[in-house]
Structure formats: structure tokens, C-alpha cells
Design an enzyme around this catalytic site. Structure first.
Site, PDB file in Angstrom:
ATOM      1  N   ARG A  85     -24.314 -21.218 -39.843  1.00  0.00           N
ATOM      2  CA  ARG A  85     -23.149 -21.379 -39.188  1.00  0.00           C
ATOM      3  C   ARG A  85     -22.932 -22.273 -38.512  1.00  0.00           C
ATOM      4  O   ARG A  85     -23.482 -22.149 -37.949  1.00  0.00           O
ATOM      5  CB  ARG A  85     -22.775 -20.004 -39.809  1.00  0.00           C
ATOM      6  CG  ARG A  85     -22.044 -18.575 -39.998  1.00  0.00           C
ATOM      7  CD  ARG A  85     -22.383 -17.199 -39.633  1.00  0.00           C
ATOM      8  NE  ARG A  85     -21.213 -17.367 -38.663  1.00  0.00           N
ATOM      9  CZ  ARG A  85     -21.421 -16.340 -38.252  1.00  0.00           C
ATOM     10  NH1 ARG A  85     -22.280 -15.213 -37.698  1.00  0.00           N
ATOM     11  NH2 ARG A  85     -20.576 -16.032 -36.332  1.00  0.00           N
ATOM     12  N   HIS A  86     -21.499 -22.823 -37.472  1.00  0.00           N
ATOM     13  CA  HIS A  86     -21.862 -23.816 -36.620  1.00  0.00           C
ATOM     14  C   HIS A  86     -22.767 -23.088 -35.877  1.00  0.00           C
ATOM     15  O   HIS A  86     -22.368 -21.626 -35.488  1.00  0.00           O
ATOM     16  CB  HIS A  86     -20.526 -23.664 -36.205  1.00  0.00           C
ATOM     17  CG  HIS A  86     -19.494 -22.454 -36.153  1.00  0.00           C
ATOM     18  ND1 HIS A  86     -20.202 -21.758 -35.413  1.00  0.00           N
ATOM     19  CD2 HIS A  86     -19.149 -21.879 -36.964  1.00  0.00           C
ATOM     20  CE1 HIS A  86     -18.877 -20.411 -35.226  1.00  0.00           C
ATOM     21  NE2 HIS A  86     -18.196 -20.092 -36.602  1.00  0.00           N
TER      22      HIS A  86
ATOM     23  N   ASN B   9     -16.613 -17.070 -29.988  1.00  0.00           N
ATOM     24  CA  ASN B   9     -17.698 -16.116 -30.259  1.00  0.00           C
ATOM     25  C   ASN B   9     -18.883 -15.406 -28.995  1.00  0.00           C
ATOM     26  O   ASN B   9     -18.346 -14.733 -28.115  1.00  0.00           O
ATOM     27  CB  ASN B   9     -19.335 -16.922 -30.794  1.00  0.00           C
ATOM     28  CG  ASN B   9     -18.739 -17.737 -32.105  1.00  0.00           C
ATOM     29  OD1 ASN B   9     -19.365 -19.032 -32.372  1.00  0.00           O
ATOM     30  ND2 ASN B   9     -18.223 -16.424 -32.899  1.00  0.00           N
TER      31      ASN B   9
ATOM     32  N   ARG C  56     -15.788 -26.579 -34.736  1.00  0.00           N
ATOM     33  CA  ARG C  56     -17.334 -26.191 -34.097  1.00  0.00           C
ATOM     34  C   ARG C  56     -17.708 -26.595 -35.462  1.00  0.00           C
ATOM     35  O   ARG C  56     -19.396 -26.045 -34.794  1.00  0.00           O
ATOM     36  CB  ARG C  56     -17.230 -24.794 -34.111  1.00  0.00           C
ATOM     37  CG  ARG C  56     -16.135 -24.019 -35.379  1.00  0.00           C
ATOM     38  CD  ARG C  56     -15.569 -22.233 -34.219  1.00  0.00           C
ATOM     39  NE  ARG C  56     -15.641 -21.358 -35.386  1.00  0.00           N
ATOM     40  CZ  ARG C  56     -14.497 -20.683 -36.293  1.00  0.00           C
ATOM     41  NH1 ARG C  56     -13.450 -22.104 -35.799  1.00  0.00           N
ATOM     42  NH2 ARG C  56     -13.798 -20.797 -36.220  1.00  0.00           N
TER      43      ARG C  56
ATOM     44  N   GLU D 212     -12.671 -21.280 -41.783  1.00  0.00           N
ATOM     45  CA  GLU D 212     -12.960 -19.798 -41.949  1.00  0.00           C
ATOM     46  C   GLU D 212     -11.501 -18.909 -42.174  1.00  0.00           C
ATOM     47  O   GLU D 212     -10.113 -19.614 -42.424  1.00  0.00           O
ATOM     48  CB  GLU D 212     -13.881 -19.575 -41.013  1.00  0.00           C
ATOM     49  CG  GLU D 212     -13.951 -17.980 -40.033  1.00  0.00           C
ATOM     50  CD  GLU D 212     -14.779 -17.880 -40.939  1.00  0.00           C
ATOM     51  OE1 GLU D 212     -15.440 -17.315 -42.463  1.00  0.00           O
ATOM     52  OE2 GLU D 212     -15.844 -16.774 -40.716  1.00  0.00           O
TER      53      GLU D 212
ATOM     54  N   HIS E 175     -18.717 -21.147 -41.943  1.00  0.00           N
ATOM     55  CA  HIS E 175     -18.767 -20.118 -41.220  1.00  0.00           C
ATOM     56  C   HIS E 175     -18.846 -18.459 -42.054  1.00  0.00           C
ATOM     57  O   HIS E 175     -19.207 -18.348 -42.678  1.00  0.00           O
ATOM     58  CB  HIS E 175     -16.985 -19.987 -40.449  1.00  0.00           C
ATOM     59  CG  HIS E 175     -16.613 -21.655 -39.993  1.00  0.00           C
ATOM     60  ND1 HIS E 175     -15.888 -21.764 -39.181  1.00  0.00           N
ATOM     61  CD2 HIS E 175     -16.114 -22.420 -40.876  1.00  0.00           C
ATOM     62  CE1 HIS E 175     -15.629 -22.983 -38.523  1.00  0.00           C
ATOM     63  NE2 HIS E 175     -15.251 -23.441 -39.876  1.00  0.00           N
TER      64      HIS E 175
HETATM   65  O1  F6P Z   1     -16.307 -13.626 -35.639  1.00  0.00           O
HETATM   66  C1  F6P Z   1     -16.253 -14.931 -36.058  1.00  0.00           C
HETATM   67  C2  F6P Z   1     -15.868 -14.954 -37.234  1.00  0.00           C
HETATM   68  O2  F6P Z   1     -15.952 -16.095 -37.892  1.00  0.00           O
HETATM   69  C3  F6P Z   1     -14.446 -14.414 -37.507  1.00  0.00           C
HETATM   70  O3  F6P Z   1     -13.247 -16.205 -37.024  1.00  0.00           O
HETATM   71  C4  F6P Z   1     -13.821 -14.497 -38.632  1.00  0.00           C
HETATM   72  O4  F6P Z   1     -12.650 -14.032 -39.137  1.00  0.00           O
HETATM   73  C5  F6P Z   1     -14.860 -13.471 -38.660  1.00  0.00           C
HETATM   74  O5  F6P Z   1     -16.085 -14.210 -38.168  1.00  0.00           O
HETATM   75  C6  F6P Z   1     -15.086 -13.225 -40.141  1.00  0.00           C
HETATM   76  O6  F6P Z   1     -16.295 -12.234 -39.816  1.00  0.00           O
HETATM   77  P1  F6P Z   1     -15.487 -10.619 -40.462  1.00  0.00           P
HETATM   78  O7  F6P Z   1     -14.968 -10.194 -41.728  1.00  0.00           O
HETATM   79  O8  F6P Z   1     -16.727  -9.413 -40.601  1.00  0.00           O
HETATM   80  O9  F6P Z   1     -14.425 -10.119 -39.665  1.00  0.00           O
END
Ligand code: F6P
Length: 417
Positions: free
Chosen positions: A223-224, A230, A272, A292, A358
Site C-alpha cells: 500500500r502507499h 489514514n 499518496r 482505491e 491501496h
Molecule cells: O482506510 C484506507 C482505505 O484505503 C480507504 O480509502 C478505503 O475506503 C478502505 O481502506 C478500504 O477498506 P475497507 O473495505 O475495509 O473499508
């Protein structure tokens, strides 16, 4: 589950070719790809049936077409595997991949007749290879590890397997009937010939076969670095790296020093991800497909805000994270389908590749690469500041995870599950 091909579409893929031509490799790859796209696919490997029912350690003479007892035993296990495949298709099964040599016209006619009676279309996939280097490599990397040669000295096993190939070679009749549906993969993808392969499922299978390369190379996923979102536990957006994220970007560049020859770097189009590649000082390719998951109307919220402001939506996501689609955004299944062209590009590449992505998008990619059921993918741990190294092996892949400094506490930006 949403499917790219028509829902419930059924078919049989019939592998054809001499031993050590990479049929099982192709069968497993196609199976993994179709499963990842949401189809119920399964490989029926006649070699496994033979080992189970007739025993392993069969000498080459067992495969001699002039050995009536061997020929009958082989015919019986081949029929048993095909019967099981067709029975499975009567239930939930969608794509049965029948993995055997199927190297004579007579055998293929029998298979075609069984499929016709069952009303399921079939596509032959013939792997033709006369390149001695590729064949030798296949024998050494897969056949010598097979239970057929367990405990046998390498030279004896090699001699026996070459003898087995010679027996098949005497009886082998390549596909030459243009009335049939087939794909011929020649010299591990140097040339691919496609004949009468219509339909949505066939189109996916052909697309994969056109792009597959046999070169083994390592892939790295990360990941970044930690972003300003975050830090605040917010999802989505296009934030910059935090100071810790910047530090990770430097640690990542150091980790790839000296950089593997020909290293290719792919990022998303988000800041990012691009910033994380910044210190590697190598050309990078930004891919929109690697962006993402689109959180739609929830973009920029924290999970806590989502829970308080949209409790029903939050609960729906908890219930079925794979299929849940953010209003005006995407679901994990949407992400998988948008990654499809990228997977084909990745399969076509022969260079070692570092992908800086991501959380959600890497979960989807990882599921494909390691063959994990897509149902698990939204819950797969892909922590920040961790490099996942994936190297293909004969029957799957090896994985190594390396955490780089600095450590981050991600509790606020990880969705509760
Ligand atoms: O929190 C970081 C991230 O990359 C968000 O931008 C994204 O919505 C999420 O993780 C995805 O993870 P999850 O599906 O568990 O919410």
C-alpha cells in the site's frame, strides 16, 4: 454473485496435449481466473484420479498404447473424471476443466459426444510445444516433484518420464477439425490460434490465454505510505502522505536497493500512491484501475461518522462487504471487475513488478494472485508499510511479508468487521 459472463452459463474446457506441455499449469490458471471473476470453476485432473484409483509409481510401460491392461485402466479413470465433471455441472458447477492428454481423435470424439448428450458446450485447449528447453524445464519443475516419482533417483525419473512422453507421441493426433471450438497455445504463448470460440465465457478464457506468459518473476505489493487521511481515520479522498508515510517512501526505496533488473513500478493515479514511488527514482506507470475503491457519498468520512450518520448503510456493509456498493461508488465486486484488464496486462509482463496500491484494490489483486476465494478478500489483512513479495512456484506461489519502518497504528482507519 455478479458475473461477467451470462449467469449460470455452463461449459467444459478440455485440455489436449502431450505430457509436460504445461496443460495443468494452464488449467489451474484458467480456473483461478474464472473463480476470481465469480464463476464456479473446477479442475478435474485425470492424473490424480489415476494415482488414487490405480496407484502411483506406474512405470512408463503402463502408458504404452500397446499395453491393453494399461490402456483400459487409463480409459476407466478418464471416464470416471469426465462423469464426475458432468455430474458437477448438473448442480452448481459452471466451468469444468477436464485436464488430461486427450491426445487422440477417438478420445476427443467420445468427450464431445458426452458433452453433447449433456447439452454443455465445450472448448478444447491444446498446448503444443516443440521447444526442448521449455519441455525440459516443465519436466524438472513439475513432473519430478509429482508423487509418481516419489523417492526415485532424478536420472531414473527423467528417463522414465521421457519414455512416457514417447509412448504418447506415437499415438498423438493434434486437433485438425475446424468444425470444433478450440484454442491452440503454441510454444507457451508464442502463437495462439483461436477457432469458433464464441460466447462470453470463451471470450474471458481466450483473453487470458492470449496474455499468459510462462516466465517466472517476482511481484511485490504494497500500500502507499500512511496518508493524512489514514492519520485521521478518513476513507477515500486524494490526500498527501503524512510525515510517517514519507519516511516509508524512503524506506521502500532503500528496500529496493539495488533494484531488481528491469523492475517495473505501477502506481494508482492518486497522490499518496505516486508520492510513495517518488524516492525509487525509476519510471512508474500510473493506472486508474489501481485507484482505491470509490466510497461514493461516504468518501472522506471516518467509519465512526458512517456508523452514526448512516447506520443502515453501515450495517448493510457489515453484512455483505463483498457485494455492498457505496451509494454512487463501488463494491469489492466492482473493483474486481475493473481490475480484469490490469490482470491481463500483468500476466503479459515478464518483468519483476512492484505495485503500489491501496487497501481494497490490493485485497482484490492478492485474491487473484494467491487463488484465495473472493468471499474472503474484503477481510484480507493488507497492512500499511508492509511489502508482500509473491513468487510463483510450480503449483501455486510463495509469499513473504516484510514490515518496513516506521510502524503505524492503523486502528482508526481499518473498517470494523
Ligand atoms: O482506510 C484506507 C482505505 O484505503 C480507504 O480509502 C478505503 O475506503 C478502505 O481502506 C478500504 O477498506 P475497507 O473495505 O475495509 O473499508
Amino acid at each position: 454473485m455478479q458475473r461477467r459472463g451470462a449467469k449460470g452459463e455452463k461449459m467444459v474446457l478440455v485440455m489436449v496435449g502431450l505430457p509436460a506441455r504445461g496443460k495443468s499449469f494452464l488449467a489451474r490458471k484458467v480456473c483461478r481466473y474464472l473463480r476470481w471473476l465469480g464463476h464456479e470453476a473446477r479442475v478435474f485432473n485425470v492424473g490424480s484420479y489415476r494415482r488414487e484409483r490405480v496407484g502411483q509409481n506406474k512405470p512408463a510401460s503402463f502408458f504404452d498404447p500397446e499395453n491393453p491392461a494399461g490402456a483400459q485402466a487409463r480409459q476407466e479413470v478418464a471416464t470416471a473424471a469426465l462423469d464426475d465433471a458432468l455430474r458437477w455441472l448438473r448442480g452448481d458447477g459452471e466451468v469444468a476443466i477436464y485436464d488430461a492428454t486427450n491426445s487422440t481423435r477417438e478420445r476427443r470424439a467420445l468427450i464431445a459426444e458426452s458433452c453433447r448428450r449433456e447439452g454443455v458446450p465445450l472448448l478444447f485447449i491444446e498446448s503444443i510445444c516443440d521447444d526442448p528447453a521449455i519441455i525440459e524445464n516443465n519436466i524438472r519443475e513439475t513432473k519430478l516433484l509429482s508423487p509418481d516419482y516419489f523417492g526415485m533417483p532424478t536420472d531414473d525419473a527423467l528417463a522414465d518420464f521421457r519414455q512416457r512422453i514417447a509412448h504418447y507421441q506415437r499415438a498423438y493426433q493434434p486437433i485438425d477439425d475446424d468444425a470444433q471450438s478450440f484454442v491452440k497455445v503454441i510454444d507457451a504463448g508464442r502463437q495462439v490460434v483461436v477457432n469458433r470460440a464464441d460466447g462470453a465465457l470463451n471470450a474471458r478464457v481466450v483473453a487470458l490465454l492470449l496474455n499468459l506468459r510462462l516466465t517466472r518473476r517476482t511481484l511485490w505489493l504494497t500500500r502507499h505510505g500512511e496518508s493524512l487521511y489514514n492519520v485521521r481515520g478518513r476513507i477515500g479522498g486524494d490526500p498527501d502522505l503524512s510525515p510517517r508515510g514519507e519516511e516509508f517512501a524512503r524506506a521502500l526505496a532503500a528496500h529496493f536497493q539495488p533494484s531488481p533488473r528491469g523492475l517495473t513500478i505501477w502506481t494508482s493515479t492518486l497522490q499518496r500512491s505516486i508520492q510513495t514511488a517518488g524516492h525509487l527514482a525509476l519510471p512508474t506507470t500510473p493506472w486508474r484501475q489501481l485507484d482505491e475503491i470509490d466510497a461514493g457519498t461516504c468518501d472522506g468520512l471516518t467509519y465512526d461518522e458512517m456508523r452514526r450518520q448512516m447506520p443502515e448503510l453501515f450495517a448493510a456493509r457489515q453484512r455483505d462487504k463483498l457485494r455492498f456498493r457505496y451509494p454512487q461508488g463501488e463494491s469489492y465486486l466492482d473493483v474486481i471487475h475493473r481490475l480484469d484488464p490490469l490482470i491481463l496486462e500483468l500476466e503479459r509482463q515478464t518483468a519483476p513488478t512492484l505495485i503500489i496500491g491501496h487497501q481494497a484494490v490490493l485485497r482484490a489483486l492478492y485474491a487473484y494472485l494467491v487463488g484465495e476465494p473472493v468471499e474472503h478478500c474484503p477481510h484480507q489483512a493488507i497492512p500499511l508499510h508492509t511489502v508482500i513479495e509473491i513468487t510463483p512456484s510450480a503449483y501455486g506461489c510463495d509469499e513473504r511479508r516484510t514490515m518496513l519502518a516506521p510502524r503505524v497504528d492503523e486502528r482508526r482507519s481499518i473498517a470494523p468487521s
